[in-house]
Design an enzyme around this catalytic site. Structure first.
Site, PDB file in Angstrom:
ATOM      1  N   LYS A   1       0.828  -1.217   0.000  1.00 48.13           N
ATOM      2  CA  LYS A   1       0.000   0.000   0.000  1.00 48.13           C
ATOM      3  C   LYS A   1       0.861   1.266   0.000  1.00 48.13           C
ATOM      4  CE  LYS A   1      -2.457  -0.973   3.746  1.00 48.13           C
ATOM      5  NZ  LYS A   1      -1.922  -2.303   4.128  1.00 48.13           N
TER       6      LYS A   1
ATOM      7  N   ARG B   1     -10.227   0.247   7.994  1.00 45.61           N
ATOM      8  CA  ARG B   1      -9.697  -1.088   8.279  1.00 45.61           C
ATOM      9  C   ARG B   1     -10.718  -1.954   8.997  1.00 45.61           C
ATOM     10  NH1 ARG B   1      -3.799   0.321   8.453  1.00 45.61           N
ATOM     11  NH2 ARG B   1      -2.579  -1.536   8.846  1.00 45.61           N
TER      12      ARG B   1
ATOM     13  N   ARG C   1      11.401  -5.819   4.997  1.00 46.43           N
ATOM     14  CA  ARG C   1      11.089  -4.381   4.873  1.00 46.43           C
ATOM     15  C   ARG C   1      11.939  -3.533   5.822  1.00 46.43           C
ATOM     16  NH1 ARG C   1       5.079  -1.931   5.096  1.00 46.43           N
ATOM     17  NH2 ARG C   1       4.977  -2.729   7.221  1.00 46.43           N
TER      18      ARG C   1
ATOM     19  N   ARG D   1      10.762  -1.656  11.280  1.00 50.60           N
ATOM     20  CA  ARG D   1       9.678  -1.249  12.174  1.00 50.60           C
ATOM     21  C   ARG D   1       9.504  -2.306  13.263  1.00 50.60           C
ATOM     22  NH1 ARG D   1       4.507   0.322   8.490  1.00 50.60           N
ATOM     23  NH2 ARG D   1       3.499  -0.844  10.154  1.00 50.60           N
TER      24      ARG D   1
ATOM     25  N   ARG E   1      -0.647  -9.163  13.149  1.00 48.83           N
ATOM     26  CA  ARG E   1      -1.237  -8.173  12.231  1.00 48.83           C
ATOM     27  C   ARG E   1      -2.011  -8.877  11.113  1.00 48.83           C
ATOM     28  NH1 ARG E   1       3.734  -5.097  10.382  1.00 48.83           N
ATOM     29  NH2 ARG E   1       2.335  -3.766   9.198  1.00 48.83           N
TER      30      ARG E   1
HETATM   31  P1  AMP Z   1       0.252   0.574   8.872  1.00 45.61           P
HETATM   32  O1  AMP Z   1       1.411   1.506   8.765  1.00 45.61           O
HETATM   33  O2  AMP Z   1      -0.889   0.967   7.970  1.00 45.61           O
HETATM   34  O3  AMP Z   1       0.640  -0.876   8.717  1.00 45.61           O
HETATM   35  O4  AMP Z   1      -0.311   0.728  10.378  1.00 45.61           O
HETATM   36  C1  AMP Z   1       0.490   0.430  11.503  1.00 45.61           C
HETATM   37  C2  AMP Z   1      -0.386   0.240  12.720  1.00 45.61           C
HETATM   38  O5  AMP Z   1      -1.100   1.448  12.999  1.00 45.61           O
HETATM   39  C3  AMP Z   1      -1.449  -0.837  12.598  1.00 45.61           C
HETATM   40  O6  AMP Z   1      -0.962  -2.140  12.888  1.00 45.61           O
HETATM   41  C4  AMP Z   1      -2.461  -0.369  13.632  1.00 45.61           C
HETATM   42  O7  AMP Z   1      -2.044  -0.651  14.947  1.00 45.61           O
HETATM   43  C5  AMP Z   1      -2.416   1.153  13.451  1.00 45.61           C
HETATM   44  N1  AMP Z   1      -3.392   1.612  12.425  1.00 45.61           N
HETATM   45  C6  AMP Z   1      -3.130   2.184  11.214  1.00 45.61           C
HETATM   46  N2  AMP Z   1      -4.268   2.468  10.558  1.00 45.61           N
HETATM   47  C7  AMP Z   1      -5.283   2.080  11.363  1.00 45.61           C
HETATM   48  C8  AMP Z   1      -6.700   2.071  11.246  1.00 45.61           C
HETATM   49  N3  AMP Z   1      -7.329   2.531  10.151  1.00 45.61           N
HETATM   50  N4  AMP Z   1      -7.416   1.579  12.290  1.00 45.61           N
HETATM   51  C9  AMP Z   1      -6.820   1.123  13.408  1.00 45.61           C
HETATM   52  N5  AMP Z   1      -5.507   1.060  13.568  1.00 45.61           N
HETATM   53  C10 AMP Z   1      -4.719   1.542  12.569  1.00 45.61           C
END
Ligand code: AMP
Length: 230
Positions: free
Chosen positions: A24, A99, A139, A174, A185
């Site tokens: 993404k 999400r 990553r 990360r 996740r």
């Molecule tokens: P990402 O960078 O999109 O993989 O997001 C990293 C983390 O941020 C996720 O594992 C969640 O803990 C939190 N997060 C990001 N976007 C959302 C969302 N729309 N709803 C809830 N938690 C989120």
């Protein structure tokens, strides 16, 4: 839902949907440059809040560290405020939001209440769990919140080992890309996010894209799809 009646109401409103590691963030960079859209990535916004030690950041950190989702009301409020800002009047690119079904419902409500243009296209990056694990273990990201570039030690290394091509900061893994958290996740994605695929397919706005292959191959597919929506 897509196009037609909303002619003349600004550019594209795009949602990027897919499992962690589907690409993404990488595709978002390409889409935002090609269509000149503000890129709204809830993960980036939350990581910046954690780094800044804000109240939202302190609340979000425990969930993020465990690979769980931050409560809906926290992210819904962030996105509702952000897409109502002036720079979003000509379209936006949502990355990592919605999400959950309640988040998708809240987004629909925000769009209706603020009389915003509906979603034009949900780009669903489809990928197997095995490919996700492989990608996320390799990553590396730039921790500079102004930059945030992503790399992969196997498939997309930086030019100088360990250093971000764009801003020269040392790149890192990360915390939530460590194996146990990745597993959590993926489980969270299956349980809470995968239902959105059917929801947006039924709404007639889903574009399913095969997300395996090089970033260039995937972006060709994405841009071809968005070109036909534009
Ligand atoms: P990402 O960078 O999109 O993989 O997001 C990293 C983390 O941020 C996720 O594992 C969640 O803990 C939190 N997060 C990001 N976007 C959302 C969302 N729309 N709803 C809830 N938690 C989120």
């Amino acid at each position: 839902m897509a196009s037609g009646s909303d002619e003349g109401m600004g550019g594209l409103n795009v949602v990027l949907l897919g499992a962690p590691g589907a690409g993404k963030g990488t595709q978002a960079q390409l889409i935002k440059d090609r269509f000149d859209l503000p890129h709204i990535a809830t993960g980036d916004i939350l990581r910046a809040a954690v780094a800044a030690g804000t109240e939202v950041g302190l609340r979000a950190k425990a969930y993020m560290d465990k690979g769980e989702l931050v409560p809906d009301e926290v992210v819904v409020a962030i996105v509702a405020d952000r897409i109502a800002e002036d720079d979003c009047a000509d379209g936006w690119l949502l990355d990592g939001f919605p999400r959950t079904v309640p988040q998708a419902e809240a987004l629909d409500r925000t769009i209706a209440e603020k009389s915003l243009k509906p979603i034009d296209c949900v780009v669903y990056l489809s990928i197997t769990a095995e490919a996700v694990v492989e990608r996320l273990s390799g990553r590396r990201v730039c921790p500079n919140t102004e930059c945030g570039a992503a790399y992969n030690v196997e498939t997309m290394p930086p030019k100088a080992e360990g250093i971000c091509d764009r801003c020269g900061t040392g790149i890192i893994q990360r915390d939530d890309d460590k194996p146990d958290t990745v597993r959590q996740r993926l489980e969270t994605y299956e349980k809470r996010t995968s239902a959105l695929v059917a929801r947006y397919r039924d709404a007639g706005v889903l574009a399913e894209i095969q997300a395996e292959g090089t970033p260039e191959e995937v972006s060709e597919r994405v841009l071809a799809e968005l070109g036909s929506v534009e």
